[in-house]
Design an enzyme around this catalytic site. Structure first.
Site, PDB file in Angstrom:
ATOM      1  CB  VAL A  87      21.552 -18.414  37.161  1.00  0.00           C
ATOM      2  CG1 VAL A  87      20.327 -18.726  37.314  1.00  0.00           C
ATOM      3  CG2 VAL A  87      22.360 -18.703  38.566  1.00  0.00           C
ATOM      4  CD  GLU A  88      19.150 -14.154  34.196  1.00  0.00           C
ATOM      5  OE1 GLU A  88      18.899 -14.454  32.865  1.00  0.00           O
ATOM      6  OE2 GLU A  88      18.697 -14.352  34.916  1.00  0.00           O
ATOM      7  CB  SER A  89      23.556 -16.475  29.129  1.00  0.00           C
ATOM      8  OG  SER A  89      24.604 -15.931  30.047  1.00  0.00           O
TER       9      SER A  89
END
Length: 369
Positions: free
Chosen positions: A153-155
């Site tokens: 989700v982050e990167s």
């Protein structure tokens, strides 16, 4: 705080080719889906010492590492895993879960994701180089291994990811975050891009959030995205109006209201891909990377020659090293493909540059909190 973020710095084509040859496959043309961050001291609640990973972070370079992984050169493992073999995704499924109750917003997020019938195949490819290390660190910390999906989700598992707000790395930390919490950033080294250090920092912070919100992972994850001060403020508003204070009842930034269901949807899809009409490729439960530490500076070109891999490969595995060598004052630590660490350690030993023998405090077991 801005509620949107788009675009990351993707690995160059030469880097992708080098990783592919080693089986350390990553994606091309990734784009970030996580959040930007605000680093203001006003975000700290004076009543607590817990701060947001988005606001101040919790990353400190890991300096106790000798060798990571289950290959023939693994002299000092960071943790004990169940041993090679089987499906690493099964290891994630069989671990403890976050225990978040079903909510229609999770199902909606799942519906959005599964429109891409190859989503889990793509996820598998992005996670493959790093998942074994992340899962092992989570298990050692006593946290649910499905948190290893948070970098998706982050990167999208890109250790070189950079947001428009200058959040960097697989776990996306702002520069001020690192400065406040000891995450080194200078002309030599940016520990936000250090795969192991940033993972350990994110884990440490997630443990703090879990404790602050009494084990409620939905609130902890919302705080990881928006900051605990913002989540507490939303709770106070609801409390004053006689409303529930659980995550699903809070009025939070749109990004945060999408962030948590998306992560939980991904975790659900990994656990039960068939339920969503998707196929999850198997991922062999074995180490793909090792970490080798020396007492003096390591030059990536020389290390690549000793390991028998390309310089580009080591650049890709060590994106925190800005000058193709470890900082003059350390840490002198590099990630290498599993099975090549012994060659590098031999070369370092011949130059009397191996790290002094130290007891590995993480080798005694797994799962302690």
């Amino acid at each position: 705080m801005p509620s949107s973020r788009s675009g990351v710095v993707a690995l160059p084509a030469t880097a992708l080719a080098a990783l592919s040859l080693l089986g350390l496959v990553t994606t091309s043309g990734c784009s970030a889906t996580g959040s930007g961050r605000t680093a203001t001291k006003s975000a700290i609640d004076a009543s607590t010492h817990v701060v947001s990973a988005r606001e101040y972070g919790y990353v400190r370079p890991a300096v106790d590492v000798r060798v990571v992984g289950g290959g023939p050169s693994a002299g000092h493992a960071i943790y004990r895993d169940p041993g090679p073999g089987g499906d690493l995704w099964d290891r994630v499924r069989q671990g403890s879960t976050l225990g978040v109750t079903y909510h229609p917003r999770i199902e909606q997020a799942s519906n959005d994701l599964r429109r891409n019938g190859d989503y889990l195949t793509d996820l598998n490819r992005r996670a493959r180089p790093y998942l074994h290390i992340i899962v092992g660190e989570l298990e050692h910390a006593g946290l649910p291994p499905e948190l290893a999906l948070l970098p998706e989700v982050e990167s999208r598992y890109n250790p070189r990811a950079v947001s428009p707000k200058r959040a960097a790395g697989m776990w996306q930390f702002m520069p001020y975050t690192g400065t406040e919490m000891g995450l080194r950033q200078d002309g030599w080294y940016d520990a936000r891009n250090d795969i192991l250090a940033s993972t350990r920092g994110a884990i440490a912070y997630l443990k703090q959030l879990r404790a602050e919100f009494d084990g409620d992972w939905a609130l902890a994850l919302a705080s990881y995205n928006a900051g605990p001060a913002r989540v507490r403020a939303a709770q106070e508003r609801n409390r004053a109006q006689g409303k529930p204070t659980d995550y699903w009842s809070l009025d939070l930034p749109t990004e945060t209201e999408l962030y948590v269901p998306k992560f939980l949807a991904i975790a659900s899809m990994v656990r039960e891909p068939g339920r969503y009409g998707l196929r999850m490729p198997t991922l062999e439960n074995r180490a793909r990377l090792e970490v080798v530490e020396a007492r003096d500076q390591i030059d990536l070109a020389q290390a690549a020659s000793a390991c028998g891999v390309s310089l580009q490969t080591l650049r890709d595995l060590n994106p925190g090293l800005k000058r193709n060598k470890t900082p003059s004052n350390g840490p002198h630590r590099v990630l290498v493909p599993v099975g090549t660490g012994a060659r590098l350690r031999t070369a370092l030993a011949q130059g009397n540059r191996t790290a002094p023998a130290v007891a590995d405090t993480r080798a005694s077991g797994r799962g302690a909190s």
